[in-house]
Scaffold this motif. Structure first.
Motif, short mmCIF file in Angstrom:
data_model
loop_
_atom_site.label_atom_id
_atom_site.label_comp_id
_atom_site.label_asym_id
_atom_site.label_seq_id
_atom_site.Cartn_x
_atom_site.Cartn_y
_atom_site.Cartn_z
N LYS A 273 3.90 -8.38 -5.85
CA LYS A 273 3.04 -7.89 -6.99
C LYS A 273 2.78 -6.37 -6.96
N LYS A 274 2.24 -6.22 -5.77
CA LYS A 274 1.85 -4.91 -5.43
C LYS A 274 3.23 -3.84 -5.58
N ASP A 275 4.28 -4.16 -5.02
CA ASP A 275 5.31 -3.44 -5.14
C ASP A 275 6.09 -3.29 -6.54
#
Length: 373
Positions: A273-275
């Motif tokens: 999700k962050k990447d």
């Protein structure tokens, strides 16, 4: 386990293997077909075509390792051309596999033929046998997706494939394909095995920033002795005149730390999700389900939709509903695919599966359980 709509839609988003019109027809007709017919399926979505059983690797988790590199009377290019014509009438796409599909010298010709008819086409490959000119042609063909098999960091991957240097060669060709101006959707698939599961965090981190469209992690498929006995008894009752050897793999049973697998899965999904990476686990299991998958005889509560939406064709042309129970419903060298898909034998397989609760005993850890009713 139930119907995992989010998982199914995520998978379709990963590979984009189905035309929207075909998907809409199947979504509308699937439940009526399933519950209101005698095993009839009105819409074929995809054809998994096994181009060859030749392979240049020896992966520990391969469930067809016993037939790899055995001599087969493979379909000719012209026979596949006839199959492509049938698929076009049915509105179905192709997923090309092996063995290693590109061990077949005319595999790129087959991709170009399928795409020239406007059909969806993807393939799963270890990537090693692809020359630059092959990848140039695949990119130019408009191929829809290409899945590269990588199963961990270099040393881990090479240990699993039993071929030193296989990671380096696969990664080199993966990066070449990613460098093309308009490559297919590029996906890496990793099988979670006793040899690989402790290295998945580092492996995933190494893929971030490579330019991939998605990464998928697949729980290993296997059956237990008890499930084999139950399946054999069930099969003899349902198909007494059609004995079929169950295709089995015993590599994964009881050899892993299931808490570690579950926690790794959740870390990778949170990181994705962050990447900004599209990542899926097939299936996405809870902590309890992960334990049950690897360590118990517990039956998963699922109903197979694969046999109602897809079909599989062997290198010699046998049409089979399921890769693990290869009941030959017919052969495209003798009968058109359209006429095989709903013949007596094929409908009986679907009907018996539905009436057995949607799964046979050997279906308990099928790699298609993310696609369930």
């Amino acid at each position: 386990m139930g119907f995992r709509v989010a998982e199914l839609l995520n998978h379709l988003g990963v590979v984009r293997s189905v035309k929207p019109t075909t998907l809409a027809r199947r979504l509308i007709s699937l439940l009526p077909d399933y519950w209101l017919t005698d095993g009839f399926s009105s819409t074929l979505v995809n054809i998994t075509l096994e181009l060859t059983y030749k392979c240049n690797l020896q992966c520990s988790f391969c469930f067809i390792k016993d037939v790899l590199n055995t001599k087969r009377a493979e379909l000719s290019l012209e026979e596949i051309r006839g199959l492509v014509a049938d698929a076009k009438e049915l509105g179905a796409g192709f997923f090309l596999i092996g063995g290693e599909p590109f061990a077949r010298r005319d595999a790129v010709d087959i991709v170009e033929m399928i795409k020239s008819e406007g059909l969806k086409c993807g393939a799963n490959t270890n990537g090693i046998l692809l020359a630059n000119r092959d990848m140039d042609r695949l990119a130019a063909s408009g191929m829809d997706y290409l899945i590269f098999s990588l199963n961990g960091p270099p040393a881990v991957h090479d240990a699993v494939t039993k071929v030193p240097g296989s990671f380096r060669r696969t990664m080199m060709n993966l990066q070449y394909m990613l460098s093309k101006p308009r490559p297919p959707r590029m996906v890496v698939n990793a099988v979670i095995t006793p040899e690989t599961y402790r290295d998945l965090d580092a492996f995933y981190a190494s893929l971030v920033g490579q330019g991939l469209d998605a990464v998928t992690f697949q729980h290993e498929t296997f059956v237990t002795d008890r499930e084999i006995r139950a399946h054999d008894a069930c099969w003899k009752r349902m198909f007494p005149h059609d004995p079929v050897a169950l295709v089995v793999n015993r590599n994964g049973e009881g050899k892993v730390d299931t808490d570690a697998i579950y926690e790794t899965q959740e870390r990778i999904l949170d990181g994705a999700k962050k990447d900004g990476m599209q990542v899926s686990f097939k299936p996405h299991l809870s902590r309890e389900e992960t334990h049950d998958w690897y360590n118990t005889e517990k039956r998963f509560d699922s109903r197979c939709s694969y046999i109602w939406t897809d079909t599989r064709i062997s290198p010699e042309g046998n049409v089979v509903p399921c890769q693990f129970m290869p009941l030959a419903a017919g052969n495209i060298r003798e009968t058109r695919l359209r006429d095989i898909l709903n013949n007596d034998k094929y409908r009986a397989f679907r009907r018996e599966n539905r009436d057995a609760g949607g799964m046979f005993p050997a279906c308990n850890r099928c790699c298609k359980l993310y696609r369930t009713l």
